[in-house]
Scaffold this motif. Structure first.
Motif, PDB file in Angstrom:
ATOM      1  N   VAL A 212      -2.846  10.211   1.379  1.00  0.00           N
ATOM      2  CA  VAL A 212      -2.050  10.700   0.725  1.00  0.00           C
ATOM      3  C   VAL A 212      -1.724   9.752  -0.075  1.00  0.00           C
ATOM      4  O   VAL A 212      -2.902   8.123  -0.521  1.00  0.00           O
ATOM      5  N   ALA A 213      -0.836  10.405  -1.006  1.00  0.00           N
ATOM      6  CA  ALA A 213      -1.079  10.044  -2.509  1.00  0.00           C
ATOM      7  C   ALA A 213       0.067   9.765  -3.716  1.00  0.00           C
ATOM      8  O   ALA A 213       1.048  10.755  -2.953  1.00  0.00           O
ATOM      9  N   GLY A 214       0.880   8.497  -3.508  1.00  0.00           N
ATOM     10  CA  GLY A 214       1.824   8.921  -4.404  1.00  0.00           C
ATOM     11  C   GLY A 214       1.962   8.132  -5.664  1.00  0.00           C
ATOM     12  O   GLY A 214       0.969   7.943  -6.622  1.00  0.00           O
ATOM     13  N   ILE A 215       2.942   8.980  -6.422  1.00  0.00           N
ATOM     14  CA  ILE A 215       3.161   9.489  -8.057  1.00  0.00           C
ATOM     15  C   ILE A 215       4.427   8.493  -7.807  1.00  0.00           C
ATOM     16  O   ILE A 215       5.377   8.892  -7.693  1.00  0.00           O
ATOM     17  N   ALA A 216       4.506   7.333  -9.174  1.00  0.00           N
ATOM     18  CA  ALA A 216       5.356   6.353  -9.545  1.00  0.00           C
ATOM     19  C   ALA A 216       6.189   6.749 -10.349  1.00  0.00           C
ATOM     20  O   ALA A 216       5.937   7.555 -11.369  1.00  0.00           O
ATOM     21  N   VAL A 217       7.700   6.835 -10.210  1.00  0.00           N
ATOM     22  CA  VAL A 217       8.546   7.045 -10.849  1.00  0.00           C
ATOM     23  C   VAL A 217       9.272   6.266 -11.214  1.00  0.00           C
ATOM     24  O   VAL A 217      10.305   6.807 -11.942  1.00  0.00           O
ATOM     25  N   SER A 218       9.037   5.158 -11.119  1.00  0.00           N
ATOM     26  CA  SER A 218       9.982   3.425 -11.334  1.00  0.00           C
ATOM     27  C   SER A 218       8.901   2.949 -11.232  1.00  0.00           C
ATOM     28  O   SER A 218       7.812   2.709 -10.605  1.00  0.00           O
ATOM     29  N   GLY A 219       9.237   1.190 -12.478  1.00  0.00           N
ATOM     30  CA  GLY A 219       8.681   0.136 -12.372  1.00  0.00           C
ATOM     31  C   GLY A 219       9.041  -0.537 -10.727  1.00  0.00           C
ATOM     32  O   GLY A 219       9.446  -0.090  -9.491  1.00  0.00           O
ATOM     33  N   SER A 220       8.365  -1.562 -10.570  1.00  0.00           N
ATOM     34  CA  SER A 220       8.344  -1.915  -8.752  1.00  0.00           C
ATOM     35  C   SER A 220       7.803  -3.284  -9.239  1.00  0.00           C
ATOM     36  O   SER A 220       7.195  -3.942 -10.008  1.00  0.00           O
ATOM     37  N   ALA A 221       8.806  -4.488  -9.300  1.00  0.00           N
ATOM     38  CA  ALA A 221       9.083  -6.308  -9.286  1.00  0.00           C
ATOM     39  C   ALA A 221       7.311  -6.138  -8.337  1.00  0.00           C
ATOM     40  O   ALA A 221       6.616  -7.591  -8.792  1.00  0.00           O
ATOM     41  N   VAL A 222       8.160  -5.849  -7.156  1.00  0.00           N
ATOM     42  CA  VAL A 222       6.712  -6.167  -5.959  1.00  0.00           C
ATOM     43  C   VAL A 222       5.918  -4.708  -5.692  1.00  0.00           C
ATOM     44  O   VAL A 222       6.451  -3.939  -5.946  1.00  0.00           O
ATOM     45  N   PRO A 223       4.139  -4.974  -5.948  1.00  0.00           N
ATOM     46  CA  PRO A 223       3.602  -3.867  -6.421  1.00  0.00           C
ATOM     47  C   PRO A 223       3.921  -2.361  -5.299  1.00  0.00           C
ATOM     48  O   PRO A 223       3.614  -2.905  -4.131  1.00  0.00           O
ATOM     49  N   PHE A 224       4.220  -1.345  -5.374  1.00  0.00           N
ATOM     50  CA  PHE A 224       4.421  -0.201  -4.435  1.00  0.00           C
ATOM     51  C   PHE A 224       3.772  -0.499  -3.378  1.00  0.00           C
ATOM     52  O   PHE A 224       3.363  -0.247  -1.922  1.00  0.00           O
ATOM     53  N   SER A 225       2.106  -0.268  -3.481  1.00  0.00           N
ATOM     54  CA  SER A 225       0.997  -0.704  -2.423  1.00  0.00           C
ATOM     55  C   SER A 225       1.584  -1.665  -1.502  1.00  0.00           C
ATOM     56  O   SER A 225       1.747  -1.168  -0.707  1.00  0.00           O
ATOM     57  N   GLU A 226       1.826  -2.888  -2.397  1.00  0.00           N
ATOM     58  CA  GLU A 226       2.535  -3.846  -1.216  1.00  0.00           C
ATOM     59  C   GLU A 226       3.696  -3.730  -0.010  1.00  0.00           C
ATOM     60  O   GLU A 226       3.880  -3.864   0.851  1.00  0.00           O
ATOM     61  N   ARG A 227       4.575  -3.187  -0.883  1.00  0.00           N
ATOM     62  CA  ARG A 227       5.733  -2.858  -0.118  1.00  0.00           C
ATOM     63  C   ARG A 227       5.805  -1.987   0.834  1.00  0.00           C
ATOM     64  O   ARG A 227       6.396  -1.474   1.893  1.00  0.00           O
ATOM     65  N   ILE A 228       4.583  -0.412   0.091  1.00  0.00           N
ATOM     66  CA  ILE A 228       4.979   0.541   1.195  1.00  0.00           C
ATOM     67  C   ILE A 228       3.967  -0.116   2.616  1.00  0.00           C
ATOM     68  O   ILE A 228       3.973   0.585   3.651  1.00  0.00           O
ATOM     69  N   ALA A 229       3.539  -0.987   2.702  1.00  0.00           N
ATOM     70  CA  ALA A 229       2.712  -0.810   3.219  1.00  0.00           C
ATOM     71  C   ALA A 229       3.278  -1.922   4.441  1.00  0.00           C
ATOM     72  O   ALA A 229       3.002  -1.927   5.722  1.00  0.00           O
ATOM     73  N   VAL A 230       4.099  -2.265   4.020  1.00  0.00           N
ATOM     74  CA  VAL A 230       4.792  -3.972   4.729  1.00  0.00           C
ATOM     75  C   VAL A 230       6.158  -2.713   5.608  1.00  0.00           C
ATOM     76  O   VAL A 230       5.888  -3.220   6.923  1.00  0.00           O
TER      77      VAL A 230
END
Length: 334
Positions: A212-230
């Motif tokens: 699975v791969a995600g293409i970010a369409v916005s910035g994120s204060a917390v890295p997306f990988s960390e938010r998504i893992a939670v």
């Protein structure tokens, strides 16, 4: 708890079709298909319908009367949440990032037709004010004797992510019925992260060899990988699934955001035109345009290898095309 045991209301027109993109596949040297979740139907369609099937089951069970959520100016999630609220006799309140426009276009027009109360927040203050503002609306509803329910940005929660666990199960059945092998890679836009969290859990359960791969369409204060893992780990716990997701193992492509969330990019706009003219399929400037631009660039750069079998999740959003008509027709010659 099994996926089938989690309360769910039927909203989407499911299963959505899978479409082969033969012309783009031939041009870029991959086997590219699209899961047409722009055809989920309810409330204008889009990926958030799948999340709302689980979130609305929870809200209805609690006797909710006021449904509150948030998003950008042209939020697909806000539009579909407003539609779901009306279907189940609730009042929708939308707290949106952006100033009140002179003319309501795109998703904002649909929000208005649904009778949603729209609370516009100044873009610069949005991220500090959003949670207090939604809580303010919830407190007002409680004071009126009406039970409120706050759905987070994009429906991004462990419960909402179940929508895309179920989507992978649906996909696996479709591929099996067609006698096709699972794709090597699923690609999806990433805004709030709930869709990708569900895809990660779903692939671990039903398609363990599919990445699975995600293409970010916005910035994120917390890295997306960390938010998504939670979210993915919380979702796995909800399902009693003994699997943990490490942020280091979650693939996010962060180079295709452009100037910022909901700001069209040149590359995204080019992808919108290319896909429309090559395949007769419409993307949008907020999510899918940027995501397909990223997907195709990853193929050009080799981070998605030639010959790969790739499935793109089309999360909808075509109403967001219309407010950008002037920008998207700058190449007009007649």
């Amino acid at each position: 708890m099994k996926l089938e045991d989690i309360p769910r209301l039927s909203l989407g027109f499911l299963p959505t079709p899978i479409e082969k993109l033969d012309r783009l596949s031939a041009e870029f040297g991959i086997d590219l298909s699209v899961k047409r979740d722009d055809f989920t139907g309810f409330g204008g369609g889009g990926n958030k319908v799948r999340k709302l099937e689980f979130l609305m089951a929870d809200a209805v069970a609690q006797g909710v009367k006021v449904l509150i959520t948030t998003g950008g100016h042209q939020s697909n999630h806000a539009r579909m949440t407003a539609a779901a609220a009306r279907k189940f006799g609730m009042k929708p309140i939308l707290v949106l990032r952006g100033n009140s426009p002179a003319v309501l276009q795109g998703n904002l027009l649909l929000d208005h037709l649904l009778g949603a109360e729209i609370d516009f927040l100044d873009p610069d203050a949005y991220f500090t004010e959003i949670n207090p503002r939604m809580q303010h609306h919830a407190d007002q509803a409680t004071a009126r004797g009406e039970k409120p329910y706050i759905i987070p940005l994009g429906g991004a929660s462990a419960l909402g992510a179940m929508g895309y666990v179920a989507a992978v199960k649906e996909l696996a059945a479709q591929y099996t019925a067609a006698g096709e092998a699972a794709p090597d890679l699923i690609v999806a836009p990433v805004g709030s992260g709930g869709t990708l969290a569900g895809l990660l859990i779903g692939c671990a359960l039903f398609w363990p060899d599919t990445k699975v791969a995600g293409i970010a369409v916005s910035g994120s204060a917390v890295p997306f990988s960390e938010r998504i893992a939670v979210m993915a780990n919380a979702g796995a716990e909800l399902l009693d699934f003994d699997r943990r997701f490490d942020p280091a193992d979650i693939r996010i492509e962060n180079d295709y955001v452009g100037a910022g969330y909901a700001i069209p990019s040149l590359e995204g706009n080019a992808a919108i035109t290319k896909v429309a003219q090559a395949e007769g399929m419409f993307l949008d400037p907020v999510y899918t345009g940027k995501a397909v631009a990223g997907l195709l660039d990853c193929v050009k750069r080799g981070s998605i290898p030639q010959g790969s079998k790739v499935l793109f999740v089309h999360c909808g959003g075509s109403p967001a095309l219309f407010p950008h008509a002037e920008l998207l027709t700058q190449d007009r010659t007649n």
